[in-house]
Design a protein around this motif. Structure first.
Motif, short mmCIF file in Angstrom:
data_model
loop_
_atom_site.label_atom_id
_atom_site.label_comp_id
_atom_site.label_asym_id
_atom_site.label_seq_id
_atom_site.Cartn_x
_atom_site.Cartn_y
_atom_site.Cartn_z
N GLU A 164 -12.60 -6.30 -9.41
CA GLU A 164 -13.70 -5.50 -9.27
C GLU A 164 -13.77 -4.86 -7.72
O GLU A 164 -13.71 -5.90 -6.68
N PHE A 165 -13.56 -3.57 -7.32
CA PHE A 165 -13.44 -3.33 -6.25
C PHE A 165 -14.86 -3.65 -5.58
O PHE A 165 -15.93 -2.91 -5.91
N VAL A 166 -14.97 -4.15 -4.28
CA VAL A 166 -16.19 -4.46 -3.23
C VAL A 166 -16.32 -3.39 -2.13
O VAL A 166 -17.47 -2.99 -2.03
N SER A 167 -15.23 -3.59 -1.47
CA SER A 167 -15.45 -2.67 -0.13
C SER A 167 -14.06 -2.54 0.24
O SER A 167 -13.19 -3.20 0.03
N GLY A 168 -14.10 -1.69 1.57
CA GLY A 168 -12.71 -1.76 2.13
C GLY A 168 -12.98 -1.10 3.57
O GLY A 168 -13.77 -0.70 3.98
N THR A 169 -11.89 -1.24 4.29
CA THR A 169 -11.75 -0.47 5.51
C THR A 169 -10.82 0.67 5.28
O THR A 169 -9.49 0.47 4.75
N ASN A 170 -10.95 1.67 5.62
CA ASN A 170 -10.33 3.03 5.36
C ASN A 170 -9.83 3.25 3.74
O ASN A 170 -8.86 3.38 3.43
N ALA A 171 -10.83 2.44 2.98
CA ALA A 171 -10.60 2.55 1.45
C ALA A 171 -11.90 2.81 0.86
O ALA A 171 -12.95 2.43 1.48
N SER B 34 -0.17 -6.95 1.20
CA SER B 34 -0.18 -8.28 1.07
C SER B 34 -0.29 -8.54 -0.36
O SER B 34 -0.63 -7.98 -1.13
N ASP B 35 0.28 -9.89 -0.55
CA ASP B 35 0.13 -10.60 -2.10
C ASP B 35 -0.59 -11.62 -2.02
O ASP B 35 -0.20 -12.68 -2.01
N THR C 12 -4.37 -6.53 2.20
CA THR C 12 -4.13 -5.73 3.33
C THR C 12 -3.11 -4.70 2.86
O THR C 12 -2.09 -4.86 2.02
N GLY C 13 -2.96 -3.29 3.50
CA GLY C 13 -2.16 -2.49 3.43
C GLY C 13 -1.86 -2.11 4.62
O GLY C 13 -2.61 -1.89 5.76
N LEU D 167 -0.69 2.73 10.11
CA LEU D 167 -2.25 2.93 9.88
C LEU D 167 -2.53 1.68 8.87
O LEU D 167 -1.65 1.36 8.18
N GLN D 168 -3.61 0.97 9.01
CA GLN D 168 -3.88 -0.19 8.35
C GLN D 168 -5.08 -0.08 7.42
O GLN D 168 -5.97 1.09 7.58
N TYR D 169 -5.10 -0.56 6.30
CA TYR D 169 -6.07 -0.39 5.35
C TYR D 169 -6.72 -1.88 4.66
O TYR D 169 -5.87 -2.82 4.85
N GLU D 170 -7.55 -2.06 4.31
CA GLU D 170 -8.01 -3.23 3.79
C GLU D 170 -9.04 -2.96 2.44
O GLU D 170 -9.76 -2.09 2.39
#
Length: 159
Positions: A74-81, A36-37, A49-50, A101-104
């Protein structure tokens, strides 16, 4: 002479068998990794999202390394990341029923402007373990100025 004849017959049999046997060829499937952008404000969390899509076929697993500008995000958190310091690793595995497969990735916006998340490496496989050739995408994150208000609960009272 008997030994030579046996060797020749074996060699001929192996050659004939190899010629009439069907060849097993593994073809790589094509897929896409896109993002996403999003747009957000300085100080806010922005979610990118990816997704890896396998064109309707069962996907096995996918991993990618994404780089970003740590002066802007700054990276805070993620799903599958997971990650930080300018790099996030994306990882997920399918069970044989998924075709994507989805990523956040959640980032805190640090400075206004635009910044790009780029894929520096990626590998993906179909559920049958054949290679999934990925077309790689990127994300452009737009960070607008903050609104200048204090966060809830941080205002001081004049008393």
């Amino acid at each position: 002479m008997n030994k030579k004849l046996r060797k020749w017959i074996m060699a001929a049999a192996v050659t004939c068998f190899a010629m009439i046997s069907p060849m097993i060829v593994s073809h790589a499937a094509d897929g896409i990794l896109h993002f996403s952008d999003p747009t957000g404000k300085v100080g806010e969390n922005i979610t990118v999202t990816g997704k890896i899509e396998a064109n309707g076929s069962p996907i096995g697993d996918g991993q990618a390394t994404v780089t970003y500008d740590p002066a802007k995000l700054e990276f805070v958190s993620g799903t599958n990341a997971e990650g930080g310091d300018g790099t996030v690793t994306l990882f997920a595995a399918g069970t044989g029923t998924e075709t994507e497969l989805q990523y956040e990735m959640v980032f805190k916006a640090l400075a206004e402007g635009s910044t790009t998340l780029d894929v520096s490496a990626a590998t993906a496989y179909m559920f049958d373990n054949s290679t999934l050739n990925l077309q790689l995408g990127s994300s452009t994150v737009t960070i607008e100025p903050g609104d200048g208000t204090a966060a809830s609960g941080t205002e001081s009272s004049g008393e």
